[in-house]
Design an enzyme around this catalytic site. Structure first.
Site, mmCIF file in Angstrom:
data_model
loop_
_atom_site.group_PDB
_atom_site.id
_atom_site.type_symbol
_atom_site.label_atom_id
_atom_site.label_comp_id
_atom_site.label_asym_id
_atom_site.label_seq_id
_atom_site.Cartn_x
_atom_site.Cartn_y
_atom_site.Cartn_z
ATOM 1 N N ARG A 90 0.872 -1.188 0.000
ATOM 2 C CA ARG A 90 0.000 0.000 0.000
ATOM 3 C C ARG A 90 0.910 1.239 0.000
ATOM 4 N NH1 ARG A 90 -4.926 0.215 4.052
ATOM 5 N NH2 ARG A 90 -5.639 1.771 2.560
ATOM 6 N N GLN A 202 -14.804 2.177 7.535
ATOM 7 C CA GLN A 202 -14.022 1.819 8.730
ATOM 8 C C GLN A 202 -14.623 2.399 10.011
ATOM 9 O OE1 GLN A 202 -12.766 2.992 5.877
ATOM 10 N NE2 GLN A 202 -10.684 2.289 5.498
ATOM 11 N N ASP A 243 -1.859 8.764 8.318
ATOM 12 C CA ASP A 243 -1.055 7.732 7.647
ATOM 13 C C ASP A 243 0.328 8.236 7.296
ATOM 14 O OD1 ASP A 243 -3.990 6.938 7.093
ATOM 15 O OD2 ASP A 243 -2.777 5.148 6.737
ATOM 16 N N ASN A 253 -4.569 11.529 5.688
ATOM 17 C CA ASN A 253 -5.409 10.585 6.439
ATOM 18 C C ASN A 253 -6.572 10.183 5.534
ATOM 19 O OD1 ASN A 253 -5.928 9.124 8.914
ATOM 20 N ND2 ASN A 253 -7.699 10.448 9.179
ATOM 21 N N LYS A 254 -7.388 9.294 6.027
ATOM 22 C CA LYS A 254 -8.483 8.723 5.237
ATOM 23 C C LYS A 254 -9.287 9.801 4.508
ATOM 24 C CE LYS A 254 -9.053 5.348 4.588
ATOM 25 N NZ LYS A 254 -8.595 4.707 3.316
HETATM 26 O O1 MRU Z 1 -7.292 2.660 4.651
HETATM 27 P P1 MRU Z 1 -7.065 2.452 6.110
HETATM 28 O O2 MRU Z 1 -8.222 1.844 6.818
HETATM 29 O O3 MRU Z 1 -5.769 1.722 6.376
HETATM 30 O O4 MRU Z 1 -6.897 3.925 6.666
HETATM 31 C C1 MRU Z 1 -6.695 4.126 8.042
HETATM 32 C C2 MRU Z 1 -6.623 5.547 8.422
HETATM 33 O O5 MRU Z 1 -6.792 6.430 7.614
HETATM 34 C C3 MRU Z 1 -6.255 5.840 9.842
HETATM 35 O O6 MRU Z 1 -6.830 7.040 10.248
HETATM 36 C C4 MRU Z 1 -4.726 5.973 9.941
HETATM 37 O O7 MRU Z 1 -4.110 4.834 9.404
HETATM 38 C C5 MRU Z 1 -4.269 6.174 11.319
HETATM 39 S S1 MRU Z 1 -4.373 4.698 12.264
HETATM 40 C C6 MRU Z 1 -3.861 4.995 13.837
#
Ligand code: MRU
Length: 367
Positions: A90, A202, A243, A253-254
């Protein structure tokens, strides 16, 4: 954190020491199923398919994937092959590359026969450190939540979070959720607005699940609801994860995080980012220009998965069969929209000097 009252981590070594087990997050919240990862390919697939996800847990899983690969082929070519396979799983969470680099460094000076053991020890340490980091973020964030609770004068504190930066995204505690769990332990009356977080949901599936298991009051909302709630004074603060955060404080972030930060700024709601140091990319300065943004299969947008009345999971299409769809996984919130970072070393301004003040040994130009 607890599942059915039993404290557990999200990843653990199997008894034979040659593989790891984790929770298949694609099955939550409807089924709790564990998954054995017995090769680098298994680990890379689990990350790609988001059976494990969340920046810190992706890093921990990749480190174990590398260690497992070294059991079979501890030579330089085996190490390199597994590293390249895992690092490509990823693109956005920098914890992936960070954990693989830590593990590769730990084995570099070891004899070939010692490499797998060294890599497992390094992966174990990454997990233990992640727990300590999240716990420390919880302590520092607790101070912010306590002050916010005092400001609202004894009424219930309303917190909004996006995606899952919780226990399930880390090894334990979570980043954005750690202050929430600590505040609840301290008896602070709080309630969490949980963004559903389309397209992968999520928030609705994972954050809601773990808040249920921990007995934290919460309400799942459609992603478009946050701005409305903020305008009505129904959100006292936002806290999200990250991230990848640049050395100047831009936050990936997401997808959808940026819109919440814009709404928070417009309405005067504090917007905090829980930031463990392995999520800082000290090599980058401009988040919008430099952070790679994952694009995933359009099917995650055109279809939703859910539990039907017959107790089975179904994928159903929600768009016209011929409408194209785009699926951007992350967005970048510029540092100027972030009220503060909550790190394991304390709270700081979302800026180059704020981060350099807490991490002087890592800041660009100082090493
Ligand atoms: O695509 P994902 O579910 O891996 O994305 C996760 C996020 O965006 C979280 O906010 C981020 O990884 C921080 S986790 C402590």
């Amino acid at each position: 954190m607890k599942i059915a009252g039993r404290a557990m981590r999200t990843i653990w070594r199997t008894a034979d020491g040659r593989s790891v087990e984790t929770i298949d997050q694609t099955r939550l919240p409807h089924a709790f199923v564990t998954l054995r990862l017995a090769s680098a390919e298994d680990a890379a697939r689990a990350i790609r398919e988001m059976r494990v996800r969340g920046a810190p847990l992706i890093g921990a899983t990749a480190a174990y994937g590398l260690a497992i690969a070294l059991l079979e082929d501890p030579g330089d070519s085996g190490l390199e092959r597994a590293y390249q396979l895992l690092v490509a799983a990823r693109p956005t969470a920098v914890n992936l590359r960070w954990a693989l680099d830590e593990t590769r460094r730990a084995v570099a000076i070891a004899s070939v026969g010692d490499r797998a053991a060294r890599a497992f020890a390094c992966a174990d340490q990454i997990c233990d450190d992640d727990v300590a980091i999240c716990r420390a973020i919880g302590e520092h964030g607790l101070g912010l939540l306590r002050a916010a609770a005092e400001r609202v004068g004894g009424r219930r504190l309303n917190i909004l979070t996006h995606c899952n930066a919780g226990w399930l995204a880390t090894v334990d505690w979570g980043t954005a959720t750690a202050p929430i769990y600590r505040a609840r332990q301290e008896g602070i009356d709080l309630h969490v607005w949980v963004d559903e977080t389309r397209p992968r949901n999520q928030g609705a599936a994972l954050t809601a699940y773990e808040l249920c298991e921990e007995g934290v009051a919460h309400t799942v909302i459609a992603d478009n609801t946050g701005g409305h709630l903020m305008q009505r004074g129904l959100v006292d603060l936002c806290i999200v994860g990250t991230d990848r955060t640049t050395a100047r404080g831009d936050v990936a972030n997401k997808i959808g995080t940026y819109l919440k930060a814009v709404a928070a700024r417009d309405t005067g709601v504090p917007f905090y980012v829980a930031l463990p140091s392995p999520s800082i990319d000290w090599t980058l300065t401009d988040g919008l220009a430099q952070i790679p943004i994952e694009q995933r299969d359009a099917r995650e947008v055109t279809h939703v998965t859910g539990l039907a009345e017959d107790g089975r999971l179904y994928d159903v299409r929600i768009t016209p069969a011929h409408s194209p769809a785009a699926n951007y996984g992350f967005d970048v919130t510029p540092a100027r929209l972030v009220t503060a970072f909550v790190t394991e070393r304390g709270v700081c301004a979302a800026s180059a000097s704020g981060l350099a003040g807490l991490f002087p040994e890592r800041a660009p130009g100082t090493h």
